[in-house]
Motif scaffolding. Structure first.
Motif, PDB file in Angstrom:
ATOM      1  N   PRO A   1     -81.282  72.555 134.244  1.00  0.00           N
ATOM      2  CA  PRO A   1     -82.446  72.144 134.925  1.00  0.00           C
ATOM      3  C   PRO A   1     -82.075  70.815 135.794  1.00  0.00           C
ATOM      4  N   PRO A   2     -82.944  70.859 137.041  1.00  0.00           N
ATOM      5  CA  PRO A   2     -82.885  69.489 137.801  1.00  0.00           C
ATOM      6  C   PRO A   2     -83.236  68.368 136.981  1.00  0.00           C
ATOM      7  N   PRO A   3     -82.507  67.075 137.320  1.00  0.00           N
ATOM      8  CA  PRO A   3     -82.665  65.949 136.765  1.00  0.00           C
ATOM      9  C   PRO A   3     -84.019  65.205 136.990  1.00  0.00           C
ATOM     10  N   SER A   4     -84.543  64.490 136.084  1.00  0.00           N
ATOM     11  CA  SER A   4     -85.743  63.952 136.092  1.00  0.00           C
ATOM     12  C   SER A   4     -85.863  62.688 137.006  1.00  0.00           C
ATOM     13  N   PRO A   5     -86.642  62.241 137.635  1.00  0.00           N
ATOM     14  CA  PRO A   5     -86.888  60.871 138.543  1.00  0.00           C
ATOM     15  C   PRO A   5     -86.765  59.930 137.323  1.00  0.00           C
ATOM     16  N   LEU A   6     -86.176  58.747 137.885  1.00  0.00           N
ATOM     17  CA  LEU A   6     -86.219  57.364 136.915  1.00  0.00           C
ATOM     18  C   LEU A   6     -87.502  57.128 136.953  1.00  0.00           C
TER      19      LEU A   6
ATOM     20  N   GLY B   1     -87.960  50.121 147.067  1.00  0.00           N
ATOM     21  CA  GLY B   1     -86.804  50.094 146.152  1.00  0.00           C
ATOM     22  C   GLY B   1     -86.120  51.046 145.939  1.00  0.00           C
ATOM     23  N   LEU B   2     -86.548  52.469 146.147  1.00  0.00           N
ATOM     24  CA  LEU B   2     -85.343  53.555 145.925  1.00  0.00           C
ATOM     25  C   LEU B   2     -84.520  53.626 147.241  1.00  0.00           C
ATOM     26  N   ALA B   3     -85.190  53.261 148.374  1.00  0.00           N
ATOM     27  CA  ALA B   3     -84.214  53.344 149.663  1.00  0.00           C
ATOM     28  C   ALA B   3     -83.126  52.217 149.424  1.00  0.00           C
ATOM     29  N   TYR B   4     -83.500  50.981 148.876  1.00  0.00           N
ATOM     30  CA  TYR B   4     -82.234  50.021 148.559  1.00  0.00           C
ATOM     31  C   TYR B   4     -81.320  50.767 147.715  1.00  0.00           C
ATOM     32  N   LEU B   5     -81.770  51.220 146.611  1.00  0.00           N
ATOM     33  CA  LEU B   5     -80.607  51.754 145.643  1.00  0.00           C
ATOM     34  C   LEU B   5     -79.756  52.862 146.181  1.00  0.00           C
ATOM     35  N   LEU B   6     -80.610  53.723 147.088  1.00  0.00           N
ATOM     36  CA  LEU B   6     -79.785  55.042 147.575  1.00  0.00           C
ATOM     37  C   LEU B   6     -79.004  54.113 148.813  1.00  0.00           C
ATOM     38  N   LEU B   7     -79.130  53.331 149.139  1.00  0.00           N
ATOM     39  CA  LEU B   7     -78.158  52.429 150.237  1.00  0.00           C
ATOM     40  C   LEU B   7     -77.064  51.583 149.413  1.00  0.00           C
ATOM     41  N   ARG B   8     -77.535  51.213 148.358  1.00  0.00           N
ATOM     42  CA  ARG B   8     -76.568  50.716 147.299  1.00  0.00           C
ATOM     43  C   ARG B   8     -75.571  51.475 147.011  1.00  0.00           C
ATOM     44  N   VAL B   9     -75.835  53.040 146.512  1.00  0.00           N
ATOM     45  CA  VAL B   9     -74.936  53.868 146.311  1.00  0.00           C
ATOM     46  C   VAL B   9     -73.980  54.038 147.227  1.00  0.00           C
ATOM     47  N   ALA B  10     -74.676  54.218 148.769  1.00  0.00           N
ATOM     48  CA  ALA B  10     -73.817  54.212 149.885  1.00  0.00           C
ATOM     49  C   ALA B  10     -72.573  53.195 150.153  1.00  0.00           C
TER      50      ALA B  10
ATOM     51  N   TYR C   1     -72.754  48.454 139.417  1.00  0.00           N
ATOM     52  CA  TYR C   1     -73.094  49.566 140.477  1.00  0.00           C
ATOM     53  C   TYR C   1     -72.509  50.737 140.040  1.00  0.00           C
ATOM     54  N   LEU C   2     -71.705  50.913 139.070  1.00  0.00           N
ATOM     55  CA  LEU C   2     -70.805  52.421 138.446  1.00  0.00           C
ATOM     56  C   LEU C   2     -72.255  52.736 137.772  1.00  0.00           C
ATOM     57  N   ARG C   3     -72.933  52.165 136.928  1.00  0.00           N
ATOM     58  CA  ARG C   3     -74.227  52.756 136.377  1.00  0.00           C
ATOM     59  C   ARG C   3     -75.226  53.154 137.157  1.00  0.00           C
ATOM     60  N   LEU C   4     -75.528  52.626 138.302  1.00  0.00           N
ATOM     61  CA  LEU C   4     -76.556  53.121 139.549  1.00  0.00           C
ATOM     62  C   LEU C   4     -75.694  54.327 140.150  1.00  0.00           C
ATOM     63  N   LEU C   5     -74.476  54.361 140.186  1.00  0.00           N
ATOM     64  CA  LEU C   5     -73.782  55.525 141.092  1.00  0.00           C
ATOM     65  C   LEU C   5     -73.952  56.815 139.780  1.00  0.00           C
ATOM     66  N   GLU C   6     -73.841  56.365 138.807  1.00  0.00           N
ATOM     67  CA  GLU C   6     -74.177  57.422 137.765  1.00  0.00           C
ATOM     68  C   GLU C   6     -75.471  58.214 137.795  1.00  0.00           C
ATOM     69  N   GLN C   7     -76.320  57.323 138.173  1.00  0.00           N
ATOM     70  CA  GLN C   7     -77.893  57.613 138.486  1.00  0.00           C
ATOM     71  C   GLN C   7     -78.205  58.342 139.511  1.00  0.00           C
ATOM     72  N   THR C   8     -77.315  58.642 140.408  1.00  0.00           N
ATOM     73  CA  THR C   8     -77.357  59.299 141.711  1.00  0.00           C
ATOM     74  C   THR C   8     -78.190  60.732 141.819  1.00  0.00           C
ATOM     75  N   PRO C   9     -78.047  61.639 140.981  1.00  0.00           N
ATOM     76  CA  PRO C   9     -79.074  62.601 140.651  1.00  0.00           C
ATOM     77  C   PRO C   9     -80.557  62.390 140.576  1.00  0.00           C
ATOM     78  N   GLN C  10     -80.713  61.502 139.683  1.00  0.00           N
ATOM     79  CA  GLN C  10     -82.065  60.880 139.282  1.00  0.00           C
ATOM     80  C   GLN C  10     -82.605  60.310 140.639  1.00  0.00           C
ATOM     81  N   LEU C  11     -81.802  59.597 141.128  1.00  0.00           N
ATOM     82  CA  LEU C  11     -82.210  58.843 142.540  1.00  0.00           C
ATOM     83  C   LEU C  11     -82.713  59.931 143.658  1.00  0.00           C
ATOM     84  N   LEU C  12     -81.883  60.989 143.668  1.00  0.00           N
ATOM     85  CA  LEU C  12     -82.388  61.968 144.670  1.00  0.00           C
ATOM     86  C   LEU C  12     -83.536  62.778 144.058  1.00  0.00           C
ATOM     87  N   ALA C  13     -83.669  62.781 142.837  1.00  0.00           N
ATOM     88  CA  ALA C  13     -85.132  63.524 142.256  1.00  0.00           C
ATOM     89  C   ALA C  13     -86.222  62.462 142.625  1.00  0.00           C
TER      90      ALA C  13
END
Length: 320
Positions: A5-10, A42-51, A102-114
């Motif tokens: 199933p698709p990940p749920s948003p945070l 806030g979400l834009a910042y976190l996606l850019l932090r992943v990058a 940073y690693l924990r945020l990276l782990e949450q990438t599928p949720q961030l995309l949701a």
């Protein structure tokens, strides 16, 4: 095996925790915004932090970083058949950073995309567009790194080009989100012209402040052939344009939250640059001064004006 199933948003509290653990100035500034802007920025910042984490992955080679950024780009574009959790697992196995947050945020990438898909449709389009442009720009920058991923910029123009990729585009992203407020429409052209310079100003000050730490980690953003005074002068010019950007937002009738969000990092950058000119890389504004700046800012906004420091800076001649 049936598809997962698709990940749920945070949740909003979960996003806030990641912001607090992975940012400095933005963690203070983003809560000043009202919803839905607060969630979108806030979400834009976190996606850019992943990058950023993928671009800065010191243990990885140049091509390893570029490949991961390309994978992230494809995830942002929702390419069919690309499983986000599988890509993230592969990144984490190679441990791109020693920063646990940073690693924990990276782990949450599928949720961030949701979370990205759950924004207002127009905001989703804006955030996706500018995060993609940033990721693509990072890949181009890394093409000029050594095989081990070490970067060295060679001129003021290369420095400005890099600042546009990692910060000027952010200024444009923010501006497009702000312009979803129809009240700002009459000032759209002026805001769009100043937006990348607003971002460049803040990024240049950060580069000057973190120069020693970046060099130790294999990144040399300050060109060796350029005198430090030239970079200081460019940052001062950009701060004038950043102040004019905030002044334009004020004239356009931007909300209290947008004005506070943009004015606060500007005030801190201006104070930091003064310290850097006197003390050199590593100088930081004290917590007491940060508190004083925030108090003065809120008092000015309550009076319906901007802090005198920003007004004077916006009126300064932009020396070439």
């Amino acid at each position: 095996m049936p598809p997962l199933p698709p990940p749920s948003p945070l949740s909003d509290p979960e996003l806030s925790i990641h912001l607090e653990r992975t940012s400095r100035t933005f963690a203070l500034a983003i809560p000043l915004l009202q919803e839905p802007l607060q969630r979108e920025v806030g979400l834009a910042y976190l996606l850019l932090r992943v990058a950023d984490t993928l671009e800065d992955a010191a243990p990885w080679t140049r091509e390893g970083r570029r490949a991961a950024l390309e994978e992230f780009e494809r995830l942002l574009q929702k390419e069919a058949g690309l499983e986000a959790s599988e890509r993230v697992r592969h990144w984490l196995e190679r441990r791109p950073s020693e920063n646990a947050h940073y690693l924990r945020l990276l782990e949450q990438t599928p949720q961030l995309l949701a979370n990205l898909e759950a924004l207002r449709p127009e905001a989703t389009a804006i955030v996706r567009r500018f995060v993609l442009l940033t990721v693509q720009g990072m890949r181009r920058v890394l093409a000029g790194a050594t095989e081990q991923g070490q970067l060295q910029l060679g001129s003021i123009q290369e420095l400005r080009d890099y600042c546009y990729i990692v910060a000027g585009l952010v200024g444009e992203l923010l501006t497009e989100l702000f312009l979803l407020d129809a009240r700002l429409a009459l000032f759209a052209s002026e805001l769009r012209a100043l937006a990348p310079l607003f971002g460049e100003a803040l990024q240049l000050v950060n580069i000057l402040k973190d120069a020693t730490e970046d060099r130790e980690e294999g990144r040399t953003w300050l060109p060796g052939t350029v005198r430090l005074e030239e970079v200081h002068a460019l940052a001062r010019r950009d701060l004038v344009d950043a102040a004019r950007y905030v002044r334009t937002l004020h004239a356009a009738g931007a909300s209290h939250g947008v004005l506070a969000f943009t004015a606060m990092p500007l005030l801190l950058a201006h104070a930091t640059l003064r310290l850097l000119v006197r003390q050199g890389p590593g100088a930081k504004v004290s917590r007491a001064e940060v508190t004083a700046q925030m108090t003065a800012l809120q008092e000015a906004l309550q009076r319906g004006t901007l802090p005198e420091e920003i007004i004077q800076l916006a009126q300064s001649p932009r020396e070439e």
